[in-house]
Design a protein around this motif. Structure first.
Motif, PDB file in Angstrom:
ATOM      1  N   TYR A   1       0.853  -1.179   0.000  1.00  0.00           N
ATOM      2  CA  TYR A   1       0.000   0.000   0.000  1.00  0.00           C
ATOM      3  C   TYR A   1       0.890   1.230   0.000  1.00  0.00           C
ATOM      4  O   TYR A   1       1.945   1.227   0.638  1.00  0.00           O
ATOM      5  N   ASN A   2       0.484   2.233  -0.729  1.00  0.00           N
ATOM      6  CA  ASN A   2       1.289   3.452  -0.854  1.00  0.00           C
ATOM      7  C   ASN A   2       2.727   3.142  -1.273  1.00  0.00           C
ATOM      8  O   ASN A   2       3.683   3.792  -0.840  1.00  0.00           O
ATOM      9  N   GLY A   3       2.862   2.122  -2.122  1.00  0.00           N
ATOM     10  CA  GLY A   3       4.163   1.815  -2.701  1.00  0.00           C
ATOM     11  C   GLY A   3       5.113   1.039  -1.815  1.00  0.00           C
ATOM     12  O   GLY A   3       6.271   0.824  -2.201  1.00  0.00           O
ATOM     13  N   GLU A   4       4.668   0.599  -0.640  1.00  0.00           N
ATOM     14  CA  GLU A   4       5.545  -0.140   0.269  1.00  0.00           C
ATOM     15  C   GLU A   4       4.853  -1.380   0.789  1.00  0.00           C
ATOM     16  O   GLU A   4       3.625  -1.433   0.895  1.00  0.00           O
ATOM     17  N   SER A   5       5.656  -2.365   1.169  1.00  0.00           N
ATOM     18  CA  SER A   5       5.127  -3.557   1.809  1.00  0.00           C
ATOM     19  C   SER A   5       4.865  -3.277   3.287  1.00  0.00           C
ATOM     20  O   SER A   5       5.604  -2.525   3.931  1.00  0.00           O
ATOM     21  N   SER A   6       3.833  -3.897   3.820  1.00  0.00           N
ATOM     22  CA  SER A   6       3.567  -3.761   5.255  1.00  0.00           C
ATOM     23  C   SER A   6       4.742  -4.281   6.079  1.00  0.00           C
ATOM     24  O   SER A   6       4.997  -3.798   7.198  1.00  0.00           O
ATOM     25  N   LYS A   7       5.487  -5.251   5.548  1.00  0.00           N
ATOM     26  CA  LYS A   7       6.650  -5.774   6.266  1.00  0.00           C
ATOM     27  C   LYS A   7       7.732  -4.716   6.438  1.00  0.00           C
ATOM     28  O   LYS A   7       8.476  -4.731   7.433  1.00  0.00           O
ATOM     29  N   ASP A   8       7.826  -3.790   5.474  1.00  0.00           N
ATOM     30  CA  ASP A   8       8.868  -2.766   5.524  1.00  0.00           C
ATOM     31  C   ASP A   8       8.659  -1.768   6.654  1.00  0.00           C
ATOM     32  O   ASP A   8       9.591  -1.045   7.017  1.00  0.00           O
ATOM     33  N   VAL A   9       7.444  -1.710   7.187  1.00  0.00           N
ATOM     34  CA  VAL A   9       7.187  -0.788   8.304  1.00  0.00           C
ATOM     35  C   VAL A   9       6.936  -1.561   9.595  1.00  0.00           C
ATOM     36  O   VAL A   9       6.342  -1.048  10.545  1.00  0.00           O
ATOM     37  N   GLY A  10       7.387  -2.821   9.632  1.00  0.00           N
ATOM     38  CA  GLY A  10       7.366  -3.595  10.871  1.00  0.00           C
ATOM     39  C   GLY A  10       6.052  -4.270  11.185  1.00  0.00           C
ATOM     40  O   GLY A  10       5.811  -4.626  12.346  1.00  0.00           O
TER      41      GLY A  10
ATOM     42  N   SER B   1       8.072  -3.281  17.466  1.00  0.00           N
ATOM     43  CA  SER B   1       9.035  -2.185  17.420  1.00  0.00           C
ATOM     44  C   SER B   1      10.458  -2.722  17.568  1.00  0.00           C
ATOM     45  O   SER B   1      10.677  -3.834  18.065  1.00  0.00           O
ATOM     46  N   LYS B   2      11.421  -1.907  17.117  1.00  0.00           N
ATOM     47  CA  LYS B   2      12.821  -2.313  17.210  1.00  0.00           C
ATOM     48  C   LYS B   2      13.245  -2.489  18.663  1.00  0.00           C
ATOM     49  O   LYS B   2      13.975  -3.421  19.008  1.00  0.00           O
ATOM     50  N   ASN B   3      12.832  -1.563  19.504  1.00  0.00           N
ATOM     51  CA  ASN B   3      13.056  -1.687  20.938  1.00  0.00           C
ATOM     52  C   ASN B   3      11.999  -0.857  21.649  1.00  0.00           C
ATOM     53  O   ASN B   3      11.393   0.050  21.054  1.00  0.00           O
ATOM     54  N   PRO B   4      11.713  -1.151  22.903  1.00  0.00           N
ATOM     55  CA  PRO B   4      10.599  -0.489  23.598  1.00  0.00           C
ATOM     56  C   PRO B   4      10.744   1.025  23.719  1.00  0.00           C
ATOM     57  O   PRO B   4       9.745   1.737  23.839  1.00  0.00           O
TER      58      PRO B   4
END
Length: 236
Positions: free
Chosen positions: A9-18, A66-69
């Motif tokens: 969506y909007n040119g990106e994969s949902s995986k790319d935004v975590g 998230s990457k970290n809390p």
């Protein structure tokens, strides 16, 4: 559901935004629209087929890690930026990559933070009833004939040249005043030039007559002009 399922969506994969999809969404069957007519003295009601379909709502549940809390809120903002950027409002499912849904509205629910790094939420996509083919966005020059293997389509025509040109599609004729380039968007019912400036007065005739019928389609146009179209192939 395979673990690799995701959306674009909007040119990106949902995986790319975590994001990870909880389960593959159920796609609603589009409902045909009818006008209800009540006639005095007659049992029941009559229904007039409008020839159109209601929008559909595709609900997708996500887990967000998230990457970290300490940057959970920051990473969640990136998700919202992705969702509402408006860069390319086409919804593509990873296991059906040849088609997309035209999204009219996307609404994200409140995010539930389950543990320090993990949250969940749902996104509701309000979409047109039709699924559109990705390759239906490709511009192609037309000759005298084009076969449409899908449902009736609402193409964009592009006429290149200068002067008054006629375009005939399946016996339906329009006249266009062209200054370099004129785009005829039959779905939106508008004309615009190469600079995307509205130029509706340049066209005389009916947009609906330029639709691509299912099956055979025949064309005629004034000699000396190049005419191309973006077919917008679609199915339910």
């Amino acid at each position: 559901m395979r673990a690799t399922f995701h959306i674009f969506y909007n040119g990106e994969s949902s995986k790319d935004v975590g994001l990870s999809v909880v389960s593959r969404p159920t796609i609603p069957v589009p409902k045909r629209e009818y006008e209800t007519i009540k006639i005095e003295g007659r049992d029941g009601e009559l229904y007039r087929d409008k020839g159109t379909y209601e929008d559909i709502e595709i609900k997708i549940s996500f887990n967000f890690v998230s990457k970290n809390p300490d940057v959970w809120a920051q990473d969640l903002r990136k998700v919202k930026k992705w969702l509402y950027s408006g860069n390319d409002e086409r919804l593509i499912l990873s296991d059906d990559p040849e088609y997309y849904y035209g999204v009219k509205q996307a609404v994200m629910s409140d995010s539930e933070r389950k543990v320090r790094r993990v949250g969940s939420f749902e996104i509701s996509f309000i979409c047109e009833a039709y699924m559109y083919r990705i390759d239906g966005r490709e511009e192609k020059e037309i000759g005298n004939y084009l076969y449409n293997p899908y449902m009736k389509a609402q193409p964009v025509y592009k006429i290149y040249g200068n002067g008054i040109a006629t375009l005939e599609v399946n016996g339906n004729r329009v006249t266009a005043e062209v200054s370099g380039q004129l785009n005829i968007d039959t779905k939106l019912g508008i004309c615009y030039n190469a600079a995307n400036e509205i130029s509706n007065a340049s066209l005389t005739g009916e947009y609906e007559g330029l639709y691509l019928e299912e099956g055979d389609n025949r064309f005629k146009h004034t000699a000396g002009y190049k005419v191309a179209l973006v077919p917008n192939w679609r199915e339910l």
